[in-house]
Each structure stands twice: as structure tokens, then as C-alpha cells.
Design an enzyme around this catalytic site. Sequence first.
Site, PDB file in Angstrom:
ATOM      1  CG  LEU A  43      -1.453   1.078   1.811  1.00 57.13           C
ATOM      2  CD1 LEU A  43      -2.847   1.328   0.053  1.00 57.13           C
ATOM      3  CD2 LEU A  43      -2.200   0.820   3.092  1.00 57.13           C
ATOM      4  CG  ASP A  44       1.472   3.485  -4.103  1.00 54.02           C
ATOM      5  OD1 ASP A  44       1.842   2.069  -3.495  1.00 54.02           O
ATOM      6  OD2 ASP A  44       0.617   3.699  -4.468  1.00 54.02           O
ATOM      7  NE  ARG A  45       6.339   8.191   1.571  1.00 53.62           N
ATOM      8  CZ  ARG A  45       6.829   9.829   1.621  1.00 53.62           C
ATOM      9  NH1 ARG A  45       7.990   9.500   2.398  1.00 53.62           N
ATOM     10  NH2 ARG A  45       6.536  10.834   0.863  1.00 53.62           N
ATOM     11  CB  SER A  47      -2.462   4.571  -0.051  1.00 63.62           C
ATOM     12  OG  SER A  47      -2.617   5.242  -1.317  1.00 63.62           O
TER      13      SER A  47
END
Length: 183
Positions: A43-45, A47
Site C-alpha cells: 500500500l503506497d506511502r 495511501s
Amino acid sequence: MLILFHKPFNVLSQFTDQSLAASGRETLSRYIPVPHVYPAGRLDRDSEGLLLLTDDGKLQARIADPKHKMAKTYWVQVEGAPQESALQSLRRGVQLKDGVTQPAKARLMDEPEGLWPRNPPIRVRKSVPDSWIEVTIREGKNRQIRRMTAAIGHPCLRLIRAQIGEWHLGDLKPGEYKHLMQF
């Protein structure tokens, strides 16, 4: 073992920061004091929301590997008010630089109940309204949801993963986690 974790905004989905510069970015090690577990997917930073961690390699592969096509549901705050035609584009598949996405489920939704504040807050423009969309996909291209909403003319302001397969974010607050021994 399976851990459901509510990843806060600005936290890396890994236990160490492997960047070349000592960046001081937050990692999972600040929140998950459980040895020998690893994220099942990413999960992207920038997000927020549900991240699953496990010590079971087979379960990790089943969750993270795109060939298993596990559904992932996101709550997406976007600029503007998407029309039905924009949602239909998401449902058909959107042309991105790396190809057409698989069809997604997409619907307008109210702001999620019990929404926690984000730090820093999203940018707000008084002249541009914002809306929430619930989007479910079964693939995982890099930054896919953000690129999909931008492609239909509604840039993403905030992205929260609410569900992976049968597992829900539930009432976990940012930074909280819970163990599931049976799954």
C-alpha cells in the site's frame, strides 16, 4: 497467523527504509512489534487503510499474487463530482500508459462513516467540490487507482483501502492492528 493493520498515511509498507539517504520515513516496525511477519502486498506511502501481514508464505502469495485476483476495495476521495459516464469508464476499464485496466466495480458513495482526520489534511479548493467513490479491483498495477481516477478527469485526493478479499478495515484506527489466528 494473520494481522490486519490500519496503515496510516505516510508510512512505508515495509519494516525497514531501504532508500539510499537516511530519510527518517516511518515504517511498519514502529507499529507492528510481531516478529517474522511480512506484508501480503503493498500500500503506497501516501495511501491509508488495510494492510495484511502474515507469517504464512502460502497465504501471503494467495493474497498478494495478482494471478489469484483477490478483490481489493478502496474509498477514493476525488476532485470534482464524477458523472455516471466517468464511473462507466472505470467499470469498462481505463486506458493507462501500461495498458487497459481490467473492469472495476465503481459507485459514488457518501463520505465514510467515522472518517479519521488525515495528517497532513488533503488540499481543499473552495471552487472545486470533492466526492467519494468506492472502487473494487482485482489487479494491482502500480498506483492504479490514482491513475484510473486521473484518467477519467477526477484526480485522487485521498485513498483508503477498506477491504482485501473477506478481510475488512472495520473499526481499526490508524496505527492499530489485530491478530486473526483462524482465517
